[in-house]
Design a protein around this motif. Structure first.
Motif, PDB file in Angstrom:
ATOM      1  N   ILE A 142      38.623  35.122  44.161  1.00 30.35           N
ATOM      2  CA  ILE A 142      38.211  36.246  43.316  1.00 30.35           C
ATOM      3  C   ILE A 142      39.436  37.004  42.808  1.00 30.35           C
ATOM      4  O   ILE A 142      39.524  37.352  41.623  1.00 30.35           O
ATOM      5  CB  ILE A 142      37.265  37.184  44.094  1.00 30.35           C
ATOM      6  CG1 ILE A 142      35.941  36.469  44.354  1.00 30.35           C
ATOM      7  CG2 ILE A 142      37.051  38.488  43.345  1.00 30.35           C
ATOM      8  CD1 ILE A 142      35.021  37.244  45.251  1.00 30.35           C
ATOM      9  N   TYR A 143      40.397  37.243  43.686  1.00 34.55           N
ATOM     10  CA  TYR A 143      41.586  37.996  43.317  1.00 34.55           C
ATOM     11  C   TYR A 143      42.402  37.266  42.262  1.00 34.55           C
ATOM     12  O   TYR A 143      42.829  37.858  41.268  1.00 34.55           O
ATOM     13  CB  TYR A 143      42.424  38.248  44.577  1.00 34.55           C
ATOM     14  CG  TYR A 143      43.526  39.230  44.388  1.00 34.55           C
ATOM     15  CD1 TYR A 143      43.254  40.586  44.310  1.00 34.55           C
ATOM     16  CD2 TYR A 143      44.846  38.811  44.307  1.00 34.55           C
ATOM     17  CE1 TYR A 143      44.271  41.499  44.147  1.00 34.55           C
ATOM     18  CE2 TYR A 143      45.863  39.713  44.141  1.00 34.55           C
ATOM     19  CZ  TYR A 143      45.571  41.050  44.058  1.00 34.55           C
ATOM     20  OH  TYR A 143      46.572  41.952  43.887  1.00 34.55           O
ATOM     21  N   VAL A 144      42.590  35.977  42.458  1.00 33.58           N
ATOM     22  CA  VAL A 144      43.370  35.197  41.499  1.00 33.58           C
ATOM     23  C   VAL A 144      42.624  35.056  40.178  1.00 33.58           C
ATOM     24  O   VAL A 144      43.233  35.131  39.102  1.00 33.58           O
ATOM     25  CB  VAL A 144      43.733  33.826  42.090  1.00 33.58           C
ATOM     26  CG1 VAL A 144      44.321  32.908  41.047  1.00 33.58           C
ATOM     27  CG2 VAL A 144      44.694  33.993  43.234  1.00 33.58           C
ATOM     28  N   ALA A 145      41.322  34.869  40.233  1.00 37.62           N
ATOM     29  CA  ALA A 145      40.545  34.769  38.998  1.00 37.62           C
ATOM     30  C   ALA A 145      40.631  36.063  38.203  1.00 37.62           C
ATOM     31  O   ALA A 145      40.785  36.047  36.972  1.00 37.62           O
ATOM     32  CB  ALA A 145      39.091  34.445  39.317  1.00 37.62           C
ATOM     33  N   LYS A 146      40.581  37.186  38.917  1.00 34.96           N
ATOM     34  CA  LYS A 146      40.705  38.471  38.227  1.00 34.96           C
ATOM     35  C   LYS A 146      42.089  38.614  37.608  1.00 34.96           C
ATOM     36  O   LYS A 146      42.226  39.096  36.471  1.00 34.96           O
ATOM     37  CB  LYS A 146      40.452  39.616  39.201  1.00 34.96           C
ATOM     38  CG  LYS A 146      40.501  40.972  38.537  1.00 34.96           C
ATOM     39  CD  LYS A 146      40.245  42.084  39.518  1.00 34.96           C
ATOM     40  CE  LYS A 146      40.384  43.413  38.776  1.00 34.96           C
ATOM     41  NZ  LYS A 146      40.290  44.523  39.684  1.00 34.96           N
ATOM     42  N   TYR A 147      43.104  38.151  38.324  1.00 36.93           N
ATOM     43  CA  TYR A 147      44.464  38.221  37.781  1.00 36.93           C
ATOM     44  C   TYR A 147      44.607  37.327  36.558  1.00 36.93           C
ATOM     45  O   TYR A 147      45.210  37.733  35.557  1.00 36.93           O
ATOM     46  CB  TYR A 147      45.487  37.821  38.841  1.00 36.93           C
ATOM     47  CG  TYR A 147      46.867  37.683  38.277  1.00 36.93           C
ATOM     48  CD1 TYR A 147      47.602  38.813  37.929  1.00 36.93           C
ATOM     49  CD2 TYR A 147      47.428  36.440  38.056  1.00 36.93           C
ATOM     50  CE1 TYR A 147      48.868  38.695  37.389  1.00 36.93           C
ATOM     51  CE2 TYR A 147      48.689  36.307  37.518  1.00 36.93           C
ATOM     52  CZ  TYR A 147      49.408  37.441  37.179  1.00 36.93           C
ATOM     53  OH  TYR A 147      50.646  37.315  36.644  1.00 36.93           O
ATOM     54  N   LEU A 148      44.059  36.137  36.628  1.00 37.11           N
ATOM     55  CA  LEU A 148      44.191  35.211  35.506  1.00 37.11           C
ATOM     56  C   LEU A 148      43.446  35.688  34.267  1.00 37.11           C
ATOM     57  O   LEU A 148      43.866  35.429  33.141  1.00 37.11           O
ATOM     58  CB  LEU A 148      43.707  33.819  35.902  1.00 37.11           C
ATOM     59  CG  LEU A 148      44.581  33.084  36.918  1.00 37.11           C
ATOM     60  CD1 LEU A 148      43.938  31.780  37.312  1.00 37.11           C
ATOM     61  CD2 LEU A 148      45.974  32.865  36.377  1.00 37.11           C
ATOM     62  N   SER A 175      42.583  39.113  33.569  1.00 42.61           N
ATOM     63  CA  SER A 175      43.037  40.402  33.040  1.00 42.61           C
ATOM     64  C   SER A 175      44.541  40.615  33.133  1.00 42.61           C
ATOM     65  O   SER A 175      45.050  41.609  32.622  1.00 42.61           O
ATOM     66  CB  SER A 175      42.321  41.539  33.765  1.00 42.61           C
ATOM     67  OG  SER A 175      42.692  41.555  35.125  1.00 42.61           O
ATOM     68  N   ARG A 176      45.258  39.719  33.834  1.00 43.73           N
ATOM     69  CA  ARG A 176      46.708  39.833  34.020  1.00 43.73           C
ATOM     70  C   ARG A 176      47.112  41.135  34.694  1.00 43.73           C
ATOM     71  O   ARG A 176      48.160  41.685  34.433  1.00 43.73           O
ATOM     72  CB  ARG A 176      47.459  39.701  32.703  1.00 43.73           C
ATOM     73  CG  ARG A 176      47.247  38.407  32.018  1.00 43.73           C
ATOM     74  CD  ARG A 176      48.024  37.325  32.727  1.00 43.73           C
ATOM     75  NE  ARG A 176      47.809  36.053  32.029  1.00 43.73           N
ATOM     76  CZ  ARG A 176      47.973  34.879  32.593  1.00 43.73           C
ATOM     77  NH1 ARG A 176      48.339  34.795  33.829  1.00 43.73           N
ATOM     78  NH2 ARG A 176      47.762  33.789  31.928  1.00 43.73           N
ATOM     79  N   GLU A 177      46.238  41.667  35.562  1.00 41.33           N
ATOM     80  CA  GLU A 177      46.532  42.871  36.322  1.00 41.33           C
ATOM     81  C   GLU A 177      46.375  42.561  37.799  1.00 41.33           C
ATOM     82  O   GLU A 177      45.470  41.835  38.195  1.00 41.33           O
ATOM     83  CB  GLU A 177      45.578  44.005  35.960  1.00 41.33           C
ATOM     84  CG  GLU A 177      45.757  44.523  34.555  1.00 41.33           C
ATOM     85  CD  GLU A 177      44.770  45.629  34.235  1.00 41.33           C
ATOM     86  OE1 GLU A 177      43.990  46.007  35.129  1.00 41.33           O
ATOM     87  OE2 GLU A 177      44.778  46.088  33.103  1.00 41.33           O
TER      88      GLU A 177
END
Length: 93
Positions: free
Chosen positions: A80-86, A88-90
């Protein structure tokens, strides 16, 4: 009878797990993209959790089950964390 069947099955499964761990480790260290590395770490974590669950049934241990659940949840949170980073780039909550 049941234990001998389990041990025979484990003799077949353990080499497959070891081969999978090696392939996942190679992909995790040499993955060409970040997504490949994350997928390899994810697969490695879920395989270890499944193996811990199998061992917990055999040894009748509650501690191994709780460790397997925590490891699986950690891998899910990592996804979940990596998907969110990928997306939104935040980084952050």
């Amino acid at each position: 009878m049941l234990e001998s069947t389990f041990m025979t099955l484990m003799k077949l499964i353990i080499p497959l797990y070891i081969a999978a761990f090696i392939i996942y480790a190679v992909r995790a260290f040499r993955g060409p993209t970040v997504v490949d590395i994350i997928l390899a770490v994810d697969c490695l974590s879920f395989d270890v959790a499944a193996f811990m669950a199998i061992l917990a049934v055999y040894f009748k241990s509650v501690y191994l089950v709780s460790g397997a659940i925590i490891l699986a949840l950690w891998a899910y949170l990592l996804d979940i964390y990596v998907a969110k980073y990928l997306v939104s780039r935040e980084v952050g909550a």
